[in-house]
Motif scaffolding. Sequence first.
Motif, PDB file in Angstrom:
ATOM      1  N   ALA A   1       0.884  -1.211   0.052  1.00 14.68           N
ATOM      2  CA  ALA A   1      -0.049   0.119   0.089  1.00 14.68           C
ATOM      3  C   ALA A   1       0.880   1.180   0.025  1.00 14.68           C
ATOM      4  O   ALA A   1       1.946   1.316   0.418  1.00 14.68           O
ATOM      5  CB  ALA A   1      -1.211  -0.104   1.088  1.00 14.68           C
ATOM      6  N   THR A   2       0.362   2.405  -0.585  1.00 13.56           N
ATOM      7  CA  THR A   2       1.360   3.638  -0.679  1.00 13.56           C
ATOM      8  C   THR A   2       1.410   4.069   0.580  1.00 13.56           C
ATOM      9  O   THR A   2       0.595   4.297   1.559  1.00 13.56           O
ATOM     10  CB  THR A   2       0.647   4.640  -1.629  1.00 13.56           C
ATOM     11  OG1 THR A   2       0.056   4.019  -2.862  1.00 13.56           O
ATOM     12  CG2 THR A   2       1.229   5.963  -1.619  1.00 13.56           C
ATOM     13  N   GLY A   3       2.795   4.547   0.777  1.00 13.70           N
ATOM     14  CA  GLY A   3       3.035   5.090   1.989  1.00 13.70           C
ATOM     15  C   GLY A   3       4.418   5.650   1.926  1.00 13.70           C
ATOM     16  O   GLY A   3       5.351   5.422   0.844  1.00 13.70           O
ATOM     17  N   ASN A   4       4.854   6.555   2.908  1.00 11.10           N
ATOM     18  CA  ASN A   4       6.152   6.959   3.033  1.00 11.10           C
ATOM     19  C   ASN A   4       6.976   6.407   3.918  1.00 11.10           C
ATOM     20  O   ASN A   4       6.660   5.632   4.922  1.00 11.10           O
ATOM     21  CB  ASN A   4       6.283   8.665   3.580  1.00 11.10           C
ATOM     22  CG  ASN A   4       5.365   9.304   2.696  1.00 11.10           C
ATOM     23  OD1 ASN A   4       5.334   9.243   1.412  1.00 11.10           O
ATOM     24  ND2 ASN A   4       4.739  10.383   3.014  1.00 11.10           N
ATOM     25  N   VAL A   5       8.423   6.232   3.646  1.00  5.65           N
ATOM     26  CA  VAL A   5       9.232   5.541   4.287  1.00  5.65           C
ATOM     27  C   VAL A   5      10.786   6.374   4.373  1.00  5.65           C
ATOM     28  O   VAL A   5      11.110   6.939   3.386  1.00  5.65           O
ATOM     29  CB  VAL A   5       9.926   4.005   3.315  1.00  5.65           C
ATOM     30  CG1 VAL A   5      10.772   3.466   4.497  1.00  5.65           C
ATOM     31  CG2 VAL A   5       8.554   3.471   3.343  1.00  5.65           C
ATOM     32  N   THR A   6      11.143   6.578   5.864  1.00  5.86           N
ATOM     33  CA  THR A   6      12.230   7.198   5.869  1.00  5.86           C
ATOM     34  C   THR A   6      13.554   6.347   5.757  1.00  5.86           C
ATOM     35  O   THR A   6      13.560   5.317   6.508  1.00  5.86           O
ATOM     36  CB  THR A   6      12.160   8.076   7.370  1.00  5.86           C
ATOM     37  OG1 THR A   6      11.071   8.866   7.578  1.00  5.86           O
ATOM     38  CG2 THR A   6      13.337   8.751   7.658  1.00  5.86           C
TER      39      THR A   6
END
Length: 449
Positions: free
Chosen positions: A59-64
Amino acid sequence: MKIQARYAILLVLLLAACTKEAVTPPLQPMPGNAQMSANIAAVTTLSETFETGSKTAYATGNVTLGSGSWSFNDALVGDLSTDAKTGAKSARIRNTGSLTMNFDATGGATTITIGHGVFGSDGSSTWQLWISTNGGSSYSQAGSTITSSSTSLQTASFTVNISGSYRLSIRKVSGGSNRINIDNITVSSGSTGGGGTPTPGDNDNLLLGNPSGAVASTSNPGNYLMVRTYYTLSYNRDRGTPNWVSWHLGSSDIGSADRQDDFRADNTLPSGWYQVQATSYSGSGFDRGHNCPSADRTSSTTANSATFLMTNMIPQAPNNNQQTWNNLESYGRSLVSAGNEVYVIMGSYGTGGTGSNGTVNTIDNGHVTVPARVWKVLVVIPNGNNDLGRITTGTRVIAVNTPNINTTSTDWKQYRTSVDAIESATGYDLLSSLPASVQQTIEARVDNQ
């Protein structure tokens, strides 16, 4: 055959040069030293290995990640044996997913290399590299469409011409549900002249030079180059600390982001290297002393968080860290508030410091060396462009060198010295990108403002 006189003279001069005794600095220089800088073809402005960060769903998401925040669309961070990768992790994309930077990398780009391969037994797929130079408002495709068909990583190379900031977007465009892995993204910028000197752009963290000729090679563990978005450093595996950290400080770096205090191990270190932990300094009597300060990177949460990697830390005597250096760091930011930009290099050397528990040489069961001295160089110029060209013999340069002890004065000005003196102590070549005539003047001078 008779040798003509002029060749005989040249032969004598050559033999004399070969037998000339080398001058040894007071401390043994790091492997490679400044001479290696002549072999560096460009400056790395972005490096991403996906070893930091976690995302287990598509699923679309931000990753640091180590380089900053990325948007993963129909993609995740894979760590299975069937993921094509070096190290423990790589990115995995399916369908028409993508990996896109949420931040601007600086320093320009001329060459981009990306590792790619097929996940498991999946069939081949194609993907494209897209680049934005306007903060993500629009993107253009770079190079041609790439096909991934091998289960082992292959390297795709793109030649571009970007002089400022940029964002990358890697987009899978065919192959349906077949999955591909992406790893080892490296962006280099700058061309070389006859001597091989890199030419990075304004605000680049290494604009003033690579002090020790650090390179990103595991064969050079005492002088290992690590390029971050927010600073660049030379790491010493055996000391467990950076040799030096270099960064640019401008008004855009100072904002309202909170201090993150997320001290953590640096998972981007080469496989098998000891990773200093957030707790490694506990009970030692020494602070986790930032090189690039937290308060120099408050433009965003990502920027601030980047300063809390343990590869940016040294064991620093508490009073030295919280008073002497804190005052110097605050002064550097006040220069920016007054309309300047500052290029900063900080480092440490020697063995043995005195913390709140007394004098020791190492902590963390010998994994971390306590330095004897802590130094910093600040080059101050008014805001503007063509930064290298604007640094002259009249430019203000502040060099400070303190003992790493718990009884240093709160007044950092008492420890001012010259760049030449720091170079003599460390064996480094600071400010090497500047013309020799400028270096000679500003490196000899001790600031008195």
